[in-house]
Design a protein around this motif. Structure first.
Motif, mmCIF file in Angstrom:
data_model
loop_
_atom_site.group_PDB
_atom_site.id
_atom_site.type_symbol
_atom_site.label_atom_id
_atom_site.label_comp_id
_atom_site.label_asym_id
_atom_site.label_seq_id
_atom_site.Cartn_x
_atom_site.Cartn_y
_atom_site.Cartn_z
ATOM 1 N N TYR A 19 17.349 -47.317 -11.442
ATOM 2 C CA TYR A 19 15.952 -46.392 -11.692
ATOM 3 C C TYR A 19 15.511 -46.491 -13.381
ATOM 4 C CZ TYR A 19 15.852 -44.612 -6.398
ATOM 5 O OH TYR A 19 16.389 -44.748 -5.165
ATOM 6 N N THR A 39 11.960 -33.461 -6.541
ATOM 7 C CA THR A 39 11.625 -34.356 -6.312
ATOM 8 C C THR A 39 10.985 -35.216 -7.113
ATOM 9 O OG1 THR A 39 11.461 -34.218 -3.855
ATOM 10 C CG2 THR A 39 10.471 -36.149 -5.133
ATOM 11 N N GLY A 81 12.282 -50.141 -9.867
ATOM 12 C CA GLY A 81 13.574 -49.558 -9.429
ATOM 13 C C GLY A 81 14.735 -51.743 -9.026
ATOM 14 N N ASN A 96 24.490 -38.701 -11.053
ATOM 15 C CA ASN A 96 25.452 -39.577 -10.174
ATOM 16 C C ASN A 96 27.229 -39.665 -11.056
ATOM 17 O OD1 ASN A 96 23.485 -40.875 -8.432
ATOM 18 N ND2 ASN A 96 22.914 -41.997 -10.465
ATOM 19 N N THR A 146 12.621 -39.868 -5.786
ATOM 20 C CA THR A 146 14.002 -39.772 -5.545
ATOM 21 C C THR A 146 13.639 -38.780 -5.681
ATOM 22 O OG1 THR A 146 16.285 -40.561 -5.189
ATOM 23 C CG2 THR A 146 14.968 -40.654 -7.836
ATOM 24 N N TYR A 185 9.629 -39.174 -9.726
ATOM 25 C CA TYR A 185 9.374 -40.591 -9.402
ATOM 26 C C TYR A 185 9.777 -40.936 -10.600
ATOM 27 C CZ TYR A 185 5.116 -41.876 -11.887
ATOM 28 O OH TYR A 185 4.555 -41.590 -12.982
ATOM 29 N N LEU A 192 19.383 -38.405 -14.524
ATOM 30 C CA LEU A 192 19.628 -39.060 -13.269
ATOM 31 C C LEU A 192 20.918 -39.947 -13.543
ATOM 32 C CD1 LEU A 192 19.352 -40.514 -9.805
ATOM 33 C CD2 LEU A 192 17.923 -42.443 -11.169
ATOM 34 N N LEU A 252 8.773 -45.499 -7.530
ATOM 35 C CA LEU A 252 9.683 -45.086 -6.262
ATOM 36 C C LEU A 252 10.619 -42.760 -6.777
ATOM 37 C CD1 LEU A 252 12.120 -47.352 -7.113
ATOM 38 C CD2 LEU A 252 11.648 -47.197 -5.172
#
Length: 111
Positions: free
Chosen positions: A60, A39, A45, A107, A33, A41, A103, A31
């Motif tokens: 992820y 960007t 997921g 978030n 993101t 990967y 990540l 994936l």
């Protein structure tokens, strides 16, 4: 130039990610993101197990983040073909691998 093939776990595999005790089920592989405008990967997921997808939250992580594989998912010839395609995509996309901690940090800022 040949690169080592990634041995992705099959869809439906259930594992525990390092630093957690909750089981997750792999529902996606390879994936891309965006983290901090770059960007990247991730190998996998997943959704919580046994709850399944709750809303649109996808977890992820990468193979090195797996503490334990509890159950391997189904594998057949179609899965082998998909693994070849995934490895080709990873090589051609030439994206850096994502960092789970970066990540999570991103978030936390958006919530």
């Amino acid at each position: 130039m040949t690169t080592e093939k990634i041995a992705f776990l099959p869809l439906g595999s259930i594992c525990i990610v390092k630093g957690n005790t909750k089981k997750v089920m792999i529902i996606a592989r390879g994936l891309a993101t965006v983290i901090q405008q770059e960007t990247v990967y991730f190998d996998y997921g997943a959704c919580l197990y046994p709850e399944g997808m709750m809303g649109d939250s996808l977890l992820y992580f990468n193979k090195e983040d797996i503490a334990k594989v509890v159950h391997n998912g189904f594998e057949d010839e179609d899965n082998e073909l998909m693994l070849d395609n995934l490895n080709m995509w990873v090589e051609q996309a030439n994206l850096p691998k994502g960092d789970v901690y970066a990540l999570n940090k991103q978030n936390q800022k958006t919530t």
